[in-house]
Design an enzyme around this catalytic site. Structure first.
Site, PDB file in Angstrom:
ATOM      1  CD  GLU A  15      69.807  73.519   7.992  1.00  0.00           C
ATOM      2  OE1 GLU A  15      69.513  72.363   8.300  1.00  0.00           O
ATOM      3  OE2 GLU A  15      70.049  74.306   9.226  1.00  0.00           O
ATOM      4  CB  SER A 174      72.678  71.974   5.998  1.00  0.00           C
ATOM      5  OG  SER A 174      71.411  71.879   6.128  1.00  0.00           O
ATOM      6  CE1 TYR A 245      69.132  69.943   2.112  1.00  0.00           C
ATOM      7  CE2 TYR A 245      71.221  70.891   2.838  1.00  0.00           C
ATOM      8  CZ  TYR A 245      69.801  70.441   3.314  1.00  0.00           C
ATOM      9  OH  TYR A 245      69.432  70.597   4.369  1.00  0.00           O
ATOM     10  NE  ARG A 284      67.473  63.205  10.680  1.00  0.00           N
ATOM     11  CZ  ARG A 284      67.723  64.258   9.992  1.00  0.00           C
ATOM     12  NH1 ARG A 284      67.034  64.909   9.192  1.00  0.00           N
ATOM     13  NH2 ARG A 284      69.030  64.599  10.106  1.00  0.00           N
ATOM     14  CG  ASP A 286      70.503  62.331  12.123  1.00  0.00           C
ATOM     15  OD1 ASP A 286      69.346  61.942  12.233  1.00  0.00           O
ATOM     16  OD2 ASP A 286      70.901  63.377  11.662  1.00  0.00           O
ATOM     17  CD  GLU A 300      72.974  66.318  13.395  1.00  0.00           C
ATOM     18  OE1 GLU A 300      73.168  67.683  13.733  1.00  0.00           O
ATOM     19  OE2 GLU A 300      73.072  66.328  12.392  1.00  0.00           O
ATOM     20  CG  ASN A 302      69.125  67.211  13.287  1.00  0.00           C
ATOM     21  OD1 ASN A 302      69.891  67.956  12.960  1.00  0.00           O
ATOM     22  ND2 ASN A 302      69.664  65.839  12.902  1.00  0.00           N
ATOM     23  N   GLY A 306      64.115  68.156   8.486  1.00  0.00           N
ATOM     24  CA  GLY A 306      63.717  68.547   7.079  1.00  0.00           C
ATOM     25  C   GLY A 306      62.334  67.782   7.040  1.00  0.00           C
TER      26      GLY A 306
HETATM   27  P1  ADP Z   1      75.122  68.515  10.625  1.00  0.00           P
HETATM   28  O1  ADP Z   1      74.693  68.865  11.804  1.00  0.00           O
HETATM   29  O2  ADP Z   1      75.432  69.539   9.837  1.00  0.00           O
HETATM   30  O3  ADP Z   1      74.394  67.607   9.863  1.00  0.00           O
HETATM   31  P2  ADP Z   1      76.740  66.180  11.519  1.00  0.00           P
HETATM   32  O4  ADP Z   1      77.346  66.240  12.743  1.00  0.00           O
HETATM   33  O5  ADP Z   1      75.610  65.467  11.277  1.00  0.00           O
HETATM   34  O6  ADP Z   1      76.517  67.522  11.021  1.00  0.00           O
HETATM   35  O7  ADP Z   1      77.998  65.807  10.338  1.00  0.00           O
HETATM   36  C1  ADP Z   1      77.548  65.737   9.009  1.00  0.00           C
HETATM   37  C2  ADP Z   1      78.306  64.379   8.213  1.00  0.00           C
HETATM   38  O8  ADP Z   1      79.638  64.252   8.506  1.00  0.00           O
HETATM   39  C3  ADP Z   1      77.590  63.296   8.907  1.00  0.00           C
HETATM   40  O9  ADP Z   1      76.281  62.858   8.558  1.00  0.00           O
HETATM   41  C4  ADP Z   1      78.563  62.180   8.718  1.00  0.00           C
HETATM   42  O10 ADP Z   1      78.542  61.852   7.240  1.00  0.00           O
HETATM   43  C5  ADP Z   1      80.020  62.793   8.953  1.00  0.00           C
HETATM   44  N1  ADP Z   1      80.404  62.669  10.042  1.00  0.00           N
HETATM   45  C6  ADP Z   1      80.504  63.847  10.944  1.00  0.00           C
HETATM   46  N2  ADP Z   1      81.047  63.456  12.452  1.00  0.00           N
HETATM   47  C7  ADP Z   1      81.706  62.306  11.963  1.00  0.00           C
HETATM   48  C8  ADP Z   1      82.404  61.251  12.938  1.00  0.00           C
HETATM   49  N3  ADP Z   1      82.686  61.592  13.980  1.00  0.00           N
HETATM   50  N4  ADP Z   1      82.841  60.302  12.283  1.00  0.00           N
HETATM   51  C9  ADP Z   1      82.338  59.897  10.972  1.00  0.00           C
HETATM   52  N5  ADP Z   1      81.615  60.622  10.282  1.00  0.00           N
HETATM   53  C10 ADP Z   1      81.124  61.667  10.845  1.00  0.00           C
HETATM   54 MG    MG Z   2      73.822  65.563  10.515  1.00  0.00          MG
HETATM   55 MG    MG Z   3      72.674  68.676  12.383  1.00  0.00          MG
END
Ligand code: ADP
Ligand code: MG
Ligand code: MG
Length: 339
Positions: A15, A174, A245, A284, A286, A300, A302, A306
């Site tokens: 990132e 990301s 991105y 943030r 999510d 998660e 953060n 960003g």
């Molecule tokens: P990062 O920290 O890289 O952003 P995330 O855990 O937020 O990783 O996962 C990235 C994306 O993958 C999420 O924003 C969502 O679109 C999808 N995703 C991740 N885990 C799940 C889940 N358990 N069920 C449904 N969608 C998921």
């Molecule tokens: Mg995420």
């Molecule tokens: Mg993340």
């Protein structure tokens, strides 16, 4: 007296470029009558670049090689009132830089070592949030050695979560290294990819339906406030790197069109998570909102989201009446606050 601020940007993670963009926005927004800001860009090799090379990296969006070892420059960071470590991902958002600044005795924006390290790690985050009673998807930890020594046991464990499932390196962001695995045949490839990036991997059950993705900003130290809730919409199977991105692939909706009690629940759970994880300054948080079942699951946290003028976090607080420049000023004040 103006406060002297050291703004760290770039860094060693995937990132790096995102961080440089955020730093340009923060640099032009910190009020000059209150702050004297010195930017230092950290190269992808982890070297802290001297002023001219830092300037060039900010202008071109690319850091040259060279520069000093981190520790040499950290010692000279002593002359600053606070540091703004605007770094995302490993070696920046994960407690490493926070540890360095703690050792150097310099206040800094955002979470400390503990909150940063735990929030960066998807497995530790899930464990802490589970004990705080916060709803999440079902998940399993897999360590690289288990995958090498007992692949069938790992496949079995994935089967119990059911398909489709998500495979993620524990410590990235990301969407790097994340796969949505639709069928058992595709599991090995996804695990090999995730293990090429991390020693620990998390397997996650997918939400029962494709979730809506809603996010909330938290601001404060031990008496934090929550922003309005925002929603991300995109036309992709999941929110992967490319969708994140590529200009125009996703849209932000603030406030998210949610039933009021759901929005309130998002804010309450986010504040609870912020506290449980010992976050500070900003985060943030999510969530997945499964409209069909009414489920709200925390995805998660953060700790350095960003931060360009068009990023979700600043936009959420702008909707709450705090403009970008007031927001970064507030973050520096929070860094200087006695907790
Ligand atoms: P990062 O920290 O890289 O952003 P995330 O855990 O937020 O990783 O996962 C990235 C994306 O993958 C999420 O924003 C969502 O679109 C999808 N995703 C991740 N885990 C799940 C889940 N358990 N069920 C449904 N969608 C998921
Ligand atoms: Mg995420
Ligand atoms: Mg993340």
């Amino acid at each position: 007296m103006k406060k002297r601020i050291l703004l760290l940007a770039g860094g060693q993670s995937g990132e790096h470029e995102v961080s440089l963009m955020s730093a340009r926005s923060v640099l032009s927004a910190l009020p000059r009558d209150q702050f004297d800001v010195t930017p230092v860009v950290i190269s992808k090799q982890g070297r802290w670049l001297p002023p001219t090379e830092t300037q060039r990296a900010l202008e071109t969006g690319e850091a040259p090689t060279g520069g000093d070892l981190v520790l040499h420059r950290a010692a000279s960071a002593e002359g600053y009132d606070a540091v703004f470590p605007l770094l995302h991902g490993p070696m920046g958002e994960d407690g490493t830089v926070q540890g360095l600044l703690t050792l150097a005795g310099i206040p800094f924006v955002g979470s400390g070592v503990l909150g940063s390290a735990v929030s960066m790690d998807k497995i530790m985050t899930k464990q802490v949030l589970a004990s705080a009673g916060i709803p999440q998807v079902a998940w399993q930890l897999v360590v690289r050695r288990d995958w090498q020594a007992q692949p069938d046991a790992v496949r079995e464990c994935a089967g119990q979560l059911g398909y489709p499932l998500f495979v993620k390196p524990a410590n990235l962001g990301s969407s790097v290294g994340i796969s949505k695995v639709a069928r058992a045949e595709d599991l090995d490839g996804a695990l090999n990819l995730a293990f090429s990036l991390d020693r620990r991997v998390i397997l996650e059950a997918m939400t029962a339906h494709k979730p809506r993705e809603v996010e909330v900003g938290i601001l404060g130290n031990d008496a934090p406030i929550a922003s309005p809730v925002g929603e991300l919409r995109f036309d992709a199977d999941f929110y992967d790197y490319e969708t994140k991105y590529t200009e125009g692939r996703a849209s932000m909706h603030i406030p998210a069109p949610l039933p009021p009690e759901v929005a309130e629940q998002v804010r309450t759970l986010a504040l609870r998570a912020f506290r449980a994880l010992d976050c500070a300054g900003l985060a943030r948080v999510d969530f997945f909102y499964v409209e069909e079942t009414g489920e709200l699951l925390l995805n998660e946290v953060n700790t350095m989201p960003g931060f360009t003028t068009t990023s979700m976090y600043p936009k959420l607080f702008e909707a709450a009446g705090l403009n970008y420049s007031a927001l970064v000023t507030r973050l520096v004040e929070l860094a200087l606050e006695d907790r």
